[in-house]
Write a protein that holds these residues in place. Sequence first.
Motif, PDB file in Angstrom:
ATOM      1  N   MET A  93       0.851  -1.200   0.000  1.00  0.00           N
ATOM      2  CA  MET A  93       0.000   0.000   0.000  1.00  0.00           C
ATOM      3  C   MET A  93       0.883   1.246   0.000  1.00  0.00           C
ATOM      4  O   MET A  93       1.186   1.814   1.048  1.00  0.00           O
ATOM      5  N   ALA A  95      -0.014   3.927  -1.833  1.00  0.00           N
ATOM      6  CA  ALA A  95      -0.856   5.089  -2.145  1.00  0.00           C
ATOM      7  C   ALA A  95      -1.051   5.973  -0.920  1.00  0.00           C
ATOM      8  O   ALA A  95      -1.081   5.492   0.218  1.00  0.00           O
ATOM      9  N   VAL A  97      -3.690   7.670   0.820  1.00  0.00           N
ATOM     10  CA  VAL A  97      -5.153   7.567   0.873  1.00  0.00           C
ATOM     11  C   VAL A  97      -5.686   8.672   1.781  1.00  0.00           C
ATOM     12  O   VAL A  97      -5.205   8.827   2.909  1.00  0.00           O
ATOM     13  N   ALA A  98      -6.668   9.406   1.309  1.00  0.00           N
ATOM     14  CA  ALA A  98      -7.260  10.463   2.134  1.00  0.00           C
ATOM     15  C   ALA A  98      -7.920   9.844   3.359  1.00  0.00           C
ATOM     16  O   ALA A  98      -8.678   8.877   3.242  1.00  0.00           O
ATOM     17  N   ASP A  99      -7.623  10.363   4.520  1.00  0.00           N
ATOM     18  CA  ASP A  99      -8.252   9.859   5.740  1.00  0.00           C
ATOM     19  C   ASP A  99      -9.699  10.307   5.850  1.00  0.00           C
ATOM     20  O   ASP A  99     -10.495   9.674   6.532  1.00  0.00           O
ATOM     21  N   PRO A 131     -12.364   4.575   5.280  1.00  0.00           N
ATOM     22  CA  PRO A 131     -11.840   3.362   5.917  1.00  0.00           C
ATOM     23  C   PRO A 131     -10.310   3.345   5.845  1.00  0.00           C
ATOM     24  O   PRO A 131      -9.728   3.918   4.921  1.00  0.00           O
ATOM     25  N   ASP A 132      -9.674   2.701   6.819  1.00  0.00           N
ATOM     26  CA  ASP A 132      -8.237   2.437   6.740  1.00  0.00           C
ATOM     27  C   ASP A 132      -8.092   1.137   5.943  1.00  0.00           C
ATOM     28  O   ASP A 132      -8.359   0.047   6.450  1.00  0.00           O
ATOM     29  N   ILE A 133      -7.699   1.268   4.694  1.00  0.00           N
ATOM     30  CA  ILE A 133      -7.677   0.128   3.773  1.00  0.00           C
ATOM     31  C   ILE A 133      -6.642  -0.903   4.214  1.00  0.00           C
ATOM     32  O   ILE A 133      -6.902  -2.111   4.219  1.00  0.00           O
ATOM     33  N   LEU A 134      -5.474  -0.411   4.601  1.00  0.00           N
ATOM     34  CA  LEU A 134      -4.389  -1.289   5.050  1.00  0.00           C
ATOM     35  C   LEU A 134      -4.821  -2.111   6.267  1.00  0.00           C
ATOM     36  O   LEU A 134      -4.668  -3.339   6.291  1.00  0.00           O
ATOM     37  N   GLY A 151       2.955  -1.736   4.434  1.00  0.00           N
ATOM     38  CA  GLY A 151       2.421  -0.379   4.534  1.00  0.00           C
ATOM     39  C   GLY A 151       3.522   0.643   4.385  1.00  0.00           C
ATOM     40  O   GLY A 151       4.712   0.333   4.563  1.00  0.00           O
ATOM     41  N   PHE A 152       3.130   1.845   4.054  1.00  0.00           N
ATOM     42  CA  PHE A 152       4.045   2.977   4.012  1.00  0.00           C
ATOM     43  C   PHE A 152       3.614   3.965   5.083  1.00  0.00           C
ATOM     44  O   PHE A 152       2.428   4.054   5.390  1.00  0.00           O
ATOM     45  N   LYS A 170       3.304   2.758  14.674  1.00  0.00           N
ATOM     46  CA  LYS A 170       2.356   2.551  13.578  1.00  0.00           C
ATOM     47  C   LYS A 170       2.365   1.105  13.099  1.00  0.00           C
ATOM     48  O   LYS A 170       1.313   0.529  12.823  1.00  0.00           O
ATOM     49  N   LYS A 174      -0.979  -1.069  13.024  1.00  0.00           N
ATOM     50  CA  LYS A 174      -1.584  -1.507  11.759  1.00  0.00           C
ATOM     51  C   LYS A 174      -1.513  -3.016  11.570  1.00  0.00           C
ATOM     52  O   LYS A 174      -2.310  -3.591  10.849  1.00  0.00           O
TER      53      LYS A 174
HETATM   54  O1  C5P Z   1      -1.809   6.038   9.186  1.00  0.00           O
HETATM   55  P1  C5P Z   1      -1.129   6.427   7.919  1.00  0.00           P
HETATM   56  O2  C5P Z   1      -2.040   7.168   6.975  1.00  0.00           O
HETATM   57  O3  C5P Z   1       0.172   7.125   8.101  1.00  0.00           O
HETATM   58  O4  C5P Z   1      -0.764   5.040   7.232  1.00  0.00           O
HETATM   59  C1  C5P Z   1      -0.197   5.006   5.979  1.00  0.00           C
HETATM   60  C2  C5P Z   1      -0.400   3.645   5.380  1.00  0.00           C
HETATM   61  O5  C5P Z   1      -1.759   3.272   5.483  1.00  0.00           O
HETATM   62  C3  C5P Z   1      -0.076   3.625   3.902  1.00  0.00           C
HETATM   63  O6  C5P Z   1       0.376   2.321   3.566  1.00  0.00           O
HETATM   64  C4  C5P Z   1      -1.424   3.944   3.277  1.00  0.00           C
HETATM   65  O7  C5P Z   1      -1.499   3.429   1.951  1.00  0.00           O
HETATM   66  C5  C5P Z   1      -2.382   3.239   4.224  1.00  0.00           C
HETATM   67  N1  C5P Z   1      -3.690   3.885   4.386  1.00  0.00           N
HETATM   68  C6  C5P Z   1      -4.825   3.177   4.053  1.00  0.00           C
HETATM   69  N2  C5P Z   1      -6.060   3.745   4.227  1.00  0.00           N
HETATM   70  C7  C5P Z   1      -6.184   4.980   4.737  1.00  0.00           C
HETATM   71  C8  C5P Z   1      -5.025   5.714   5.109  1.00  0.00           C
HETATM   72  C9  C5P Z   1      -3.805   5.128   4.906  1.00  0.00           C
HETATM   73  O8  C5P Z   1      -4.706   2.032   3.610  1.00  0.00           O
HETATM   74  N3  C5P Z   1      -7.394   5.506   4.887  1.00  0.00           N
END
Ligand code: C5P
Length: 230
Positions: A93, A95, A97-99, A131-134, A151-152, A170, A174
């Motif tokens: 992951m 990308a 991703v907008a929180d 959603p937090d996809i990771l 994850g990044f 983190k 995660k």
């Molecule tokens: O918590 P943070 O945003 O720093 O985590 C970054 C990691 O989580 C990245 O690998 C990013 O692709 C993933 N991510 C996600 N879904 C989100 C926010 C971040 O999968 N809503």
Amino acid sequence: PARGPLAGRRVVVSAGGTREPLDPVRYLGNRSSGKQGYALAAVAARRGAEVTLVSANAALTAPAGVTVVPVTTALELESAVQRAAEDADVVVMAAAVADFRPAHYADAKIKKTHDPADPDAAPTIELVRNPDILAGLVEARGEDASPVIVGFAAETGDEHGDVLNHGRAKLARKGCDLLVVNEVGVDKTFGHDDNTVHILRQGSSHVVDAGPASKEDVAAAVWDAVQQIL
Ligand code: C5P
């Protein structure tokens, strides 16, 4: 048949930055260029993997031999990654991703004078969580711990230790297998060709440092770490 250390492996990489629409002409976005994710996809393909690149708004050319799935929003990215992850050995992951996304989408362009009773008023944008996809991928994974999930984490910090401590916390939170901690700042990383990262592995205190190096070299270090787990 493909050759290389990732031959026979299916990998999914997400890249770029999501855009969350407000109205037909506006969105909330971020500064991710997608370069690191594209480099990860390119290196994996060269190492023999079957690569699906879920690409959010990156103005980049698809690497040779990679299947690109274009997406715009976080919710679209989530369904594309979940679908591709079903038969994958590795998901990375990368990308941004907008929180959060706007709670409401306006079908027509929001007017400067949006409230006729108060022509000088500025609108307030209400946000909801994405959603937090990771974290969702980690949760959905079975007991065989497959796929390997990477994850990044883009961390700002003045001191090296700061960035690593945030990264460790983190990684624990995660639950993914590897966390690639990226040092970011206004002049670092976003849109640039060079990158400095620290690769952390779940359950280990060992840290692999890569960079300052090209995003291709960083990608090679990430796949080296993944290959140790596979
Ligand atoms: O918590 P943070 O945003 O720093 O985590 C970054 C990691 O989580 C990245 O690998 C990013 O692709 C993933 N991510 C996600 N879904 C989100 C926010 C971040 O999968 N809503």
